[in-house]
Every structure is written in structure tokens, then in C-alpha cells.
Enzyme design. Structure first.
Site, mmCIF file in Angstrom:
data_model
loop_
_atom_site.group_PDB
_atom_site.id
_atom_site.type_symbol
_atom_site.label_atom_id
_atom_site.label_comp_id
_atom_site.label_asym_id
_atom_site.label_seq_id
_atom_site.Cartn_x
_atom_site.Cartn_y
_atom_site.Cartn_z
ATOM 1 N N THR A 1 -2.875 5.220 8.548
ATOM 2 C CA THR A 1 -2.924 5.863 7.230
ATOM 3 C C THR A 1 -3.918 5.113 6.358
ATOM 4 O O THR A 1 -4.068 3.899 6.499
ATOM 5 C CB THR A 1 -1.524 5.838 6.599
ATOM 6 O OG1 THR A 1 -0.630 6.530 7.478
ATOM 7 C CG2 THR A 1 -1.485 6.528 5.248
ATOM 8 N N PHE B 1 0.838 -1.206 0.000
ATOM 9 C CA PHE B 1 0.000 0.000 0.000
ATOM 10 C C PHE B 1 0.876 1.261 0.000
ATOM 11 O O PHE B 1 0.860 2.044 -0.965
ATOM 12 C CB PHE B 1 -0.930 -0.075 1.228
ATOM 13 C CG PHE B 1 -1.570 1.221 1.631
ATOM 14 C CD1 PHE B 1 -2.189 2.044 0.702
ATOM 15 C CD2 PHE B 1 -1.580 1.610 2.980
ATOM 16 C CE1 PHE B 1 -2.792 3.237 1.086
ATOM 17 C CE2 PHE B 1 -2.187 2.791 3.373
ATOM 18 C CZ PHE B 1 -2.782 3.607 2.434
ATOM 19 N N ASP C 1 10.020 -6.648 -3.165
ATOM 20 C CA ASP C 1 8.893 -7.149 -2.367
ATOM 21 C C ASP C 1 8.875 -8.663 -2.471
ATOM 22 O O ASP C 1 9.194 -9.206 -3.527
ATOM 23 C CB ASP C 1 7.570 -6.573 -2.933
ATOM 24 C CG ASP C 1 6.479 -6.478 -1.888
ATOM 25 O OD1 ASP C 1 6.091 -7.530 -1.363
ATOM 26 O OD2 ASP C 1 6.015 -5.356 -1.606
ATOM 27 N N LYS D 1 9.788 -3.354 15.427
ATOM 28 C CA LYS D 1 9.951 -1.957 15.031
ATOM 29 C C LYS D 1 10.804 -1.188 16.054
ATOM 30 O O LYS D 1 11.550 -0.282 15.688
ATOM 31 C CB LYS D 1 8.584 -1.297 14.862
ATOM 32 C CG LYS D 1 7.791 -1.834 13.670
ATOM 33 C CD LYS D 1 8.447 -1.467 12.342
ATOM 34 C CE LYS D 1 7.582 -1.797 11.144
ATOM 35 N NZ LYS D 1 8.209 -1.441 9.865
ATOM 36 N N THR E 1 2.356 -9.842 1.482
ATOM 37 C CA THR E 1 1.165 -8.991 1.675
ATOM 38 C C THR E 1 1.050 -7.943 0.567
ATOM 39 O O THR E 1 0.002 -7.343 0.406
ATOM 40 C CB THR E 1 1.182 -8.265 3.050
ATOM 41 O OG1 THR E 1 2.381 -7.471 3.135
ATOM 42 C CG2 THR E 1 1.134 -9.247 4.207
ATOM 43 N N TYR F 1 5.228 -7.257 16.178
ATOM 44 C CA TYR F 1 5.375 -6.074 15.313
ATOM 45 C C TYR F 1 6.032 -4.939 16.098
ATOM 46 O O TYR F 1 7.021 -4.353 15.651
ATOM 47 C CB TYR F 1 3.993 -5.647 14.828
ATOM 48 C CG TYR F 1 3.968 -4.513 13.837
ATOM 49 C CD1 TYR F 1 4.544 -4.641 12.575
ATOM 50 C CD2 TYR F 1 3.327 -3.308 14.146
ATOM 51 C CE1 TYR F 1 4.487 -3.599 11.652
ATOM 52 C CE2 TYR F 1 3.272 -2.268 13.229
ATOM 53 C CZ TYR F 1 3.848 -2.418 11.980
ATOM 54 O OH TYR F 1 3.787 -1.389 11.073
ATOM 55 N N LYS G 1 11.262 -11.048 11.615
ATOM 56 C CA LYS G 1 12.477 -11.119 10.800
ATOM 57 C C LYS G 1 12.650 -9.890 9.905
ATOM 58 O O LYS G 1 13.756 -9.360 9.783
ATOM 59 C CB LYS G 1 12.481 -12.405 9.967
ATOM 60 C CG LYS G 1 12.830 -13.636 10.806
ATOM 61 C CD LYS G 1 12.598 -14.937 10.082
ATOM 62 C CE LYS G 1 13.673 -15.231 9.075
ATOM 63 N NZ LYS G 1 13.490 -16.590 8.499
#
Ligand code: UDP
Length: 314
Positions: free
Chosen positions: A178, A14, A34, A152, A38, A148, A94
């Protein structure tokens, strides 16, 4: 003069695909990478005819090779919706850790400037509101979202270490919720869920009592913030998001109104560790980047609804 070149990981996703569009229109040579777990090639198929665009099908958690010079790297590869990272916890960990390490290594040998996509999730279920960059967060490392959030947080730490230890030019953006065209209909996030439910005449599933809040930023505003941050000289994390906060209940009503749907709101259990409130403090982005969102939620929802209407009839 040779064109500036930029590697965009998660380039078929996205945000990544919108970044490909933007940097091509600014005259860059764009390499999108990519692994398509997803991401979706349909997001970038319009770019394949452009001689300045290349696509590499690769998982950045494995060694990354890119021939030739590379001026910039944007690391946007990661499952990013709660249901995606619950389905793919190991890949999520990962790509945020090993993937970031590989890309920092690449940036070091190519002498590239690298911007990594961090997230408001580093603030966890925040005890400070709105969230400022100097808040350290309230994250459950072993909860479902920990895969997640902690990936991060590690990403930010290793990026900062490459900056201080190797003198690498690094940028860290903390992205808040977003929305816009090219979100996946089935990514489970509240906006695609509510819009597709409303358009299909199904009930809108508010989790918990719907009193939790989010603040939604239109994708074009986010891309402008990323562009400005990349070209700035600021290596500390910067929040980018729209501070216009709304409860999930109000958001459901707004979507029902805008779609003219007869759907009702139903309540289902709140997922574990779901943040109760979220709103960016964007003072820093205003001061350093002279950036603030230009699109209201209503303005952004117009093209987004059109996109979902088309996507649902495909
Ligand atoms: N949510 C909801 N119904 C849905 C999907 C999400 O009420 O069908 C809620 C979710 O519990 C959260 C908010 O909407 O409080 C935003 O969820 P999303 O998955 O979009 O992303 P998050 O901001 O939690 O990362």
C-alpha cells in the site's frame, strides 16, 4: 446516543493515522495508541484539537488499559517495512504475538469487535499466483523476514482461536503493498526509496534484476476496504490490495517518468527471501464487501508525489 468508540493501535503510523482520520469523519470517538518507534506524531498532530480524539503513548506488547466502553479495536501497531523489522526483530515478534494477545484480552473484557492487520507476507515467497486466501504460503521461519511473517501468522492463529473458543467478534485483513502520503521517506520500501532517489537526482536502486513483481494499492482504497470489513460479519481472512501487478523495473521507469528525473536505474543485490511475485486475488473482497480499488496507480501517485516533494524540502 453515545458515539461509537474505537481504539486504533499504531495510530501515529502511515495506515493508522489515515484510519484515525476516517473514523473521526464517520463520527466515532477515536483513541490512537502508539509507542512511536516507527510512528510519527506529525501524522496525527492535526487531530489533537478534535475533542473526539485522544492519543495514548504506549507499547501494546505490555498490558493495555483503556478506560470506559470500547466498541471496536483495530490492531495496526507493528514495524512493517523490511528494513524496520530487520532492525527491530524482537519488537516485531512481540507486537504481533504479545501485543495481539493483549488486545484480544481487552476486546474480551470490553466486548469489542477487533480487526487485526495481517499481511500478504503470510504467503511468503508464494508458489501460487495470484494469492487467494486459501493458499497457506511458503514462509522461511528462520529467515530475515520470518520475524514479521511468523508473528503475523501467529496473530491470525490466536485471533481465530479467540473467535472459536471465546466467541469473540474478530476480523482479519491481509494487506498487500500500500502507498500514499505519510509513508516515511526512510522506511526503505521501494516506493519511498524510488521517489526520494528520483527527486534528489540519485540513481534508483533496483534490488536483484528488478524482475520481481508487486501490486500497489492507494491508501484511500485500503482504508475503505478496512472500513467495510470491520462492519461486515466475515471472520475469515480477506485480501485487500490492488491486483494491478508491475515489475520493479517498470515501476522504477514509471517513477523516473512521473518525476521528470534524470536518474538511472542501478542494480544491487536482492535481499534474502525477497518474494519474486505478489498479486492479490480479490474475488472474496469483491463478493463479500462489494469492494474493489477505485484509484489507479497513477491517480494515487499524484498526491503521494506532492507529499514527498514537501517532505523532502522540510
Ligand atoms: N526494492 C528495490 N529497491 C529498493 C527497495 C525495494 O528494488 O530500494 C524491491 C524489493 O527487493 C522488493 C520490492 O522492491 O522486491 C518491494 O520491496 P518493499 O521493501 O517495498 O516491500 P515488500 O513488498 O518486499 O515487503
Amino acid at each position: 446516543m453515545a458515539k461509537k468508540s474505537i481504539l486504533i493501535t499504531g495510530g501515529a503510523g502511515f495506515l493508522g493515522s489515515h484510519l484515525c482520520d476516517r473514523f473521526l469523519s464517520e463520527g466515532y470517538r477515536v483513541i490512537a495508541m502508539d509507542n512511536l518507534i516507527t510512528g510519527n506524531l506529525a501524522n496525527i498532530e492535526h487531530l489533537f484539537k478534535d475533542k473526539d480524539f485522544e492519543f495514548h503513548h504506549h507499547d501494546v506488547s505490555k498490558f493495555v488499559f483503556v478506560p470506559g466502553k470500547l466498541d471496536y479495536i483495530l490492531h495496526f501497531a507493528s514495524p512493517a517495512s523490511p528494513i524496520d523489522y530487520l532492525k527491530m526483530p524482537i519488537q516485531t515478534l512481540k507486537v504481533g504475538s504479545l501485543g495481539t494477545h493483549n488486545l484480544l484480552g481487552l476486546a474480551k473484557v470490553k466486548n469489542s469487535r477487533i480487526l487485526v492487520a495481517s499481511t500478504s507476507e503470510v504467503y511468503g515467497d508464494p508458489l501460487v499466483h495470484p494469492q487467494k486466501e486459501d493458499y497457506w504460503g511458503n514462509v522461511n521461519p528462520v529467515g530475515p523476514r520470518g520475524v514479521y511473517d511468523e508473528a503475523k501468522r501467529f496473530q491470525e492463529a490466536i485471533t481465530m482461536a479467540y473467535h472459536t473458543f471465546h466467541g469473540l467478534e474478530t476480523r482479519i485483513i491481509r494487506i498487500f503493498n500500500t502507498f500514499g502520503p505519510r509513508m516515511r521517506l526512510d522506511d526503505g520500501r521501494v516506493l519511498p526509496a524510488f521517489i526520494s532517489q528520483a527527486l534528489k537526482g540519485e540513481d534508483l536502486t533496483a534490488f536483484g534484476d528488478g524482475s520481481q513483481t508487486r501490486s500497489f494499492c492507494y491508501v484511500d482504497d485500503l482504508v475503505e476496504g478496512i472500513y467495510r470489513l470491520l462492519l461486515s460479519d466475515h471472520h475469515e481472512p480477506v485480501n485487500i490490495g490492488n491486483p494491478d501487478e508491475i515489475t520493479i523495473n517498470e515501476f522504477a521507469e514509471e517513477i523516473i517518468r512521473l518525476t521528470g528525473s534524470k536518474s538511472k536505474i542501478i542494480y544491487t543485490p536482492l535481499p534474502k527471501d525477497d518474494p519474486k511475485q505478489r498479486k492479490p486475488d480479490i474475488t472474496k473482497a469483491r463478493e463479500i464487501l462489494d469492494w474493489q480499488p477505485k484509484f489507479t496507480r497513477a491517480q494515487g501517485l499524484k498526491p503521494t508525489l506532492e507529499y514527498f516533494q514537501k517532505a523532502l524540502t522540510r
